[in-house]
Design a protein around this motif. Structure first.
Motif, PDB file in Angstrom:
ATOM      1  N   ALA A 169      -6.660  18.615   6.769  1.00 59.15           N
ATOM      2  CA  ALA A 169      -6.587  19.902   6.061  1.00 59.15           C
ATOM      3  C   ALA A 169      -5.745  19.797   4.799  1.00 59.15           C
ATOM      4  O   ALA A 169      -6.098  20.361   3.748  1.00 59.15           O
ATOM      5  N   VAL A 170      -4.611  19.084   4.867  1.00 57.69           N
ATOM      6  CA  VAL A 170      -3.762  19.009   3.668  1.00 57.69           C
ATOM      7  C   VAL A 170      -4.394  18.108   2.608  1.00 57.69           C
ATOM      8  O   VAL A 170      -4.237  18.353   1.402  1.00 57.69           O
ATOM      9  N   LEU A 171      -5.118  17.078   3.033  1.00 53.93           N
ATOM     10  CA  LEU A 171      -5.841  16.267   2.051  1.00 53.93           C
ATOM     11  C   LEU A 171      -6.933  17.091   1.378  1.00 53.93           C
ATOM     12  O   LEU A 171      -7.172  16.955   0.167  1.00 53.93           O
ATOM     13  N   ASP A 172      -7.583  17.967   2.153  1.00 55.95           N
ATOM     14  CA  ASP A 172      -8.586  18.846   1.562  1.00 55.95           C
ATOM     15  C   ASP A 172      -7.941  19.839   0.608  1.00 55.95           C
ATOM     16  O   ASP A 172      -8.501  20.140  -0.459  1.00 55.95           O
ATOM     17  N   LEU A 173      -6.749  20.339   0.961  1.00 54.58           N
ATOM     18  CA  LEU A 173      -6.017  21.215   0.048  1.00 54.58           C
ATOM     19  C   LEU A 173      -5.759  20.522  -1.281  1.00 54.58           C
ATOM     20  O   LEU A 173      -5.949  21.118  -2.354  1.00 54.58           O
ATOM     21  N   GLU A 174      -5.316  19.266  -1.210  1.00 51.00           N
ATOM     22  CA  GLU A 174      -5.018  18.549  -2.452  1.00 51.00           C
ATOM     23  C   GLU A 174      -6.271  18.350  -3.285  1.00 51.00           C
ATOM     24  O   GLU A 174      -6.240  18.460  -4.519  1.00 51.00           O
ATOM     25  N   ARG A 175      -7.386  18.062  -2.626  1.00 49.31           N
ATOM     26  CA  ARG A 175      -8.638  17.889  -3.372  1.00 49.31           C
ATOM     27  C   ARG A 175      -9.055  19.190  -4.070  1.00 49.31           C
ATOM     28  O   ARG A 175      -9.564  19.170  -5.185  1.00 49.31           O
ATOM     29  N   ARG A 176      -8.841  20.321  -3.385  1.00 48.36           N
ATOM     30  CA  ARG A 176      -9.289  21.604  -3.932  1.00 48.36           C
ATOM     31  C   ARG A 176      -8.283  22.230  -4.903  1.00 48.36           C
ATOM     32  O   ARG A 176      -8.665  22.806  -5.914  1.00 48.36           O
ATOM     33  N   LEU A 177      -7.002  22.118  -4.587  1.00 47.84           N
ATOM     34  CA  LEU A 177      -5.975  22.834  -5.340  1.00 47.84           C
ATOM     35  C   LEU A 177      -5.175  21.950  -6.290  1.00 47.84           C
ATOM     36  O   LEU A 177      -4.517  22.464  -7.200  1.00 47.84           O
ATOM     37  N   GLY A 178      -5.201  20.641  -6.059  1.00 48.00           N
ATOM     38  CA  GLY A 178      -4.324  19.747  -6.801  1.00 48.00           C
ATOM     39  C   GLY A 178      -3.021  19.527  -6.037  1.00 48.00           C
ATOM     40  O   GLY A 178      -2.696  20.250  -5.091  1.00 48.00           O
ATOM     41  N   THR A 179      -2.262  18.551  -6.475  1.00 49.09           N
ATOM     42  CA  THR A 179      -1.042  18.162  -5.765  1.00 49.09           C
ATOM     43  C   THR A 179       0.041  19.235  -5.861  1.00 49.09           C
ATOM     44  O   THR A 179       0.671  19.591  -4.858  1.00 49.09           O
ATOM     45  N   ASP A 180       0.272  19.775  -7.060  1.00 52.06           N
ATOM     46  CA  ASP A 180       1.361  20.726  -7.261  1.00 52.06           C
ATOM     47  C   ASP A 180       1.171  21.972  -6.407  1.00 52.06           C
ATOM     48  O   ASP A 180       2.100  22.433  -5.719  1.00 52.06           O
ATOM     49  N   ARG A 181      -0.016  22.558  -6.417  1.00 51.71           N
ATOM     50  CA  ARG A 181      -0.254  23.764  -5.627  1.00 51.71           C
ATOM     51  C   ARG A 181      -0.237  23.464  -4.125  1.00 51.71           C
ATOM     52  O   ARG A 181       0.149  24.324  -3.326  1.00 51.71           O
ATOM     53  N   THR A 182      -0.612  22.262  -3.751  1.00 52.99           N
ATOM     54  CA  THR A 182      -0.578  21.898  -2.331  1.00 52.99           C
ATOM     55  C   THR A 182       0.848  21.859  -1.806  1.00 52.99           C
ATOM     56  O   THR A 182       1.096  22.131  -0.632  1.00 52.99           O
TER      57      THR A 182
ATOM     58  N   ALA B 168      -1.927  19.314   9.967  1.00 54.02           N
ATOM     59  CA  ALA B 168      -3.303  18.819  10.065  1.00 54.02           C
ATOM     60  C   ALA B 168      -3.578  17.997   8.808  1.00 54.02           C
ATOM     61  O   ALA B 168      -3.750  18.544   7.719  1.00 54.02           O
ATOM     62  N   ARG B 169      -3.576  16.664   8.960  1.00 50.71           N
ATOM     63  CA  ARG B 169      -3.661  15.803   7.776  1.00 50.71           C
ATOM     64  C   ARG B 169      -4.972  15.967   7.014  1.00 50.71           C
ATOM     65  O   ARG B 169      -4.996  15.978   5.787  1.00 50.71           O
TER      66      ARG B 169
ATOM     67  N   LEU C 106       4.958  15.179  -0.344  1.00 55.69           N
ATOM     68  CA  LEU C 106       4.363  14.138  -1.176  1.00 55.69           C
ATOM     69  C   LEU C 106       4.190  12.841  -0.388  1.00 55.69           C
ATOM     70  O   LEU C 106       3.162  12.163  -0.507  1.00 55.69           O
ATOM     71  N   ALA C 107       5.195  12.493   0.411  1.00 57.77           N
ATOM     72  CA  ALA C 107       5.090  11.280   1.229  1.00 57.77           C
ATOM     73  C   ALA C 107       3.950  11.403   2.243  1.00 57.77           C
ATOM     74  O   ALA C 107       3.232  10.428   2.515  1.00 57.77           O
ATOM     75  N   MET C 108       3.767  12.603   2.812  1.00 59.79           N
ATOM     76  CA  MET C 108       2.678  12.813   3.763  1.00 59.79           C
ATOM     77  C   MET C 108       1.327  12.683   3.088  1.00 59.79           C
ATOM     78  O   MET C 108       0.396  12.070   3.633  1.00 59.79           O
ATOM     79  N   LEU C 109       1.192  13.245   1.888  1.00 60.61           N
ATOM     80  CA  LEU C 109      -0.062  13.109   1.151  1.00 60.61           C
ATOM     81  C   LEU C 109      -0.359  11.647   0.837  1.00 60.61           C
ATOM     82  O   LEU C 109      -1.505  11.195   0.929  1.00 60.61           O
ATOM     83  N   ALA C 110       0.676  10.902   0.467  1.00 57.11           N
ATOM     84  CA  ALA C 110       0.493   9.482   0.166  1.00 57.11           C
ATOM     85  C   ALA C 110       0.063   8.715   1.407  1.00 57.11           C
ATOM     86  O   ALA C 110      -0.893   7.930   1.377  1.00 57.11           O
TER      87      ALA C 110
ATOM     88  N   ALA D 265       0.808  -1.217   0.000  1.00 60.06           N
ATOM     89  CA  ALA D 265       0.000   0.000   0.000  1.00 60.06           C
ATOM     90  C   ALA D 265       0.841   1.268   0.000  1.00 60.06           C
ATOM     91  O   ALA D 265       0.531   2.235  -0.719  1.00 60.06           O
ATOM     92  N   HIS D 266       1.924   1.311   0.788  1.00 58.63           N
ATOM     93  CA  HIS D 266       2.712   2.539   0.881  1.00 58.63           C
ATOM     94  C   HIS D 266       3.529   2.786  -0.392  1.00 58.63           C
ATOM     95  O   HIS D 266       3.699   3.937  -0.808  1.00 58.63           O
ATOM     96  N   VAL D 267       4.008   1.727  -1.010  1.00 60.82           N
ATOM     97  CA  VAL D 267       4.720   1.869  -2.279  1.00 60.82           C
ATOM     98  C   VAL D 267       3.758   2.375  -3.354  1.00 60.82           C
ATOM     99  O   VAL D 267       4.077   3.312  -4.108  1.00 60.82           O
ATOM    100  N   ILE D 268       2.580   1.776  -3.416  1.00 59.10           N
ATOM    101  CA  ILE D 268       1.597   2.175  -4.420  1.00 59.10           C
ATOM    102  C   ILE D 268       1.160   3.625  -4.209  1.00 59.10           C
ATOM    103  O   ILE D 268       1.096   4.421  -5.158  1.00 59.10           O
ATOM    104  N   ALA D 269       0.880   3.999  -2.955  1.00 58.93           N
ATOM    105  CA  ALA D 269       0.436   5.371  -2.675  1.00 58.93           C
ATOM    106  C   ALA D 269       1.513   6.382  -3.041  1.00 58.93           C
ATOM    107  O   ALA D 269       1.210   7.479  -3.530  1.00 58.93           O
ATOM    108  N   ALA D 270       2.786   6.015  -2.819  1.00 59.35           N
ATOM    109  CA  ALA D 270       3.892   6.916  -3.170  1.00 59.35           C
ATOM    110  C   ALA D 270       3.999   7.093  -4.675  1.00 59.35           C
ATOM    111  O   ALA D 270       4.211   8.217  -5.171  1.00 59.35           O
TER     112      ALA D 270
END
Length: 370
Positions: free
Chosen positions: A191-204, A188-189, A156-160, A86-91
């Motif tokens: 919050a950062v997952l919500d950032l990625e959903r709203r802004l995308g990975t690069d902007r997060t 705040a995990r 990126l690792a935290m988002l994964a 799971a962690h390899v795939i998420a990364a």
């Protein structure tokens, strides 16, 4: 995008020094140290359309293909093997999202994992999930020609990892990324997952992350870090989840624990930065007492018989010791006078008598590297 030959990246394991349990709440501090056992991830191009995932802890390579932004492991036992990886795939997936947003192709990969955080399949509790996530992010991004800063790799690792379990603090990821001794505050995990959903990975990657902070600390002066493995594998995720399910959170006891632990971490950081050996030892003993009080009040099973004996052996010679991480088994740490070779030998022998295996690990000054 510059494609190259095989890329190898390593990331060290970790040990918690102080701040366990409290650090899962955003902004609360902890101290960690990276250790000189590593996970290595090698990435090269796949010979066909499948991304192939291989691990020295698995029986045979798993084959996966991209579907709607995610990797789907093929075969009748695909779901089971996906959980194991799971962690390899998420990364890989989080780097894939970054590539897609930057208009870059997501290639089929051959990803091979080799872990020195295990021994013949034996788990020591040195943060292998965090290390493999950090190493995979670094190796895949580098193979795809995207060079990232240390903080970008951590993010990126935290988002994964947060997509797998948002309760994890990410302290293991920070230690594996920066190496050495670090002071860490978790973002705040949710919050950062919500950032990625709203802004995308690069902007997060560029956005402020509430609660997050990391900085390097000097190693303790005149003290040797000794590590003992209890022979009792424990699950940090299970212990933290157990605590979250209980009514203890939000109580006066919870507030006292967080306040005392936070003060202990601040005092430990000050002692490290001042080279105050005696002050640091006292704070490590205090951290042990706070964990013991938490265990008495909540009944998590943090202190096993072997962890209790590990601590007693170190304190009997004037050192300080405590469980590292969530407890319930895995490892304990001790800080002992580096010049007192006879005391160190005595503690190791006493550990062995109690069924605790002294581990030949030392702090790793470097983090995620080639």
């Amino acid at each position: 995008m510059t494609r190259q030959g095989a890329v190898v990246r390593r990331a060290p394991g970790k040990l918690f020094v102080a701040g366990e349990y409290a650090v899962v709440d955003p902004g609360n501090p902890a101290i960690l140290v990276a250790v000189d056992r590593h996970v290595a991830v090698t990435v090269s191009g796949s010979p066909d359309a499948d991304t192939v995932l291989s691990s020295d802890l698995g029986t045979r390579p798993a084959r996966a293909r991209w579907h709607e932004g995610g990797l789907v492991v093929r075969g009748e036992d695909g779901a089971r093997r996906a959980r194991a990886l799971a962690h390899v795939i998420a990364a890989i997936e989080v780097v894939g999202r970054l590539l897609a947003e930057r208009g870059l192709p997501v290639p089929a990969l051959y990803v091979s994992v080799s872990s020195h955080l295990h021994d013949n399949g034996r788990k020591y509790g040195l943060g292998s999930s965090g290390a493999v996530t950090v190493a995979t992010v670094a190796a895949v991004s580098s193979f795809c020609g995207v060079e990232l800063s240390l903080e970008d790799r951590f993010r990126l690792a935290m988002l994964a990892t947060a997509r797998i379990d948002a309760k994890g603090s990410g302290g293991d990821l920070a230690a594996s990324t920066w190496g050495g001794w670090i002071a860490y505050r978790a973002p705040a995990r949710a919050a950062v997952l919500d950032l990625e959903r709203r802004l995308g990975t690069d902007r997060t990657l560029r956005a402020p992350w509430p609660g997050f902070e990391v900085r390097r600390l000097p190693p303790p002066r005149g003290l040797s870090l000794e590590v003992g493995w209890t022979g009792e594998p424990a699950s940090t995720a299970d212990l933290v989840s157990d605590l979250h399910r209980r009514t203890w959170r939000g109580t006066a006891s919870h507030r006292r624990f967080v306040e005392a632990t936070t003060d202990c971490v601040h005092a430990s950081v000050a002692a490290l930065e001042a080279g105050d050996r005696r002050g640091l030892l006292e704070q490590i003993r205090r951290a042990r007492r706070e964990l013991a009080r938490l265990d008495d009040e909540v009944g998590l099973g943090i202190f096993t018989t072997r962890l209790t004996e590990l601590c007693a052996a170190a304190e009997a010679v004037g050192g300080a010791a405590k469980p590292s991480g969530a407890g319930g088994g895995d490892c304990g740490i001790a800080l002992l006078d580096a010049e007192a070779a006879s005391d160190i030998s005595h503690v190791r022998k006493r550990w062995e008598t109690a069924g605790v295996l002294p581990l030949p690990v030392r702090p790793a000054p470097e983090g995620n590297e080639k």
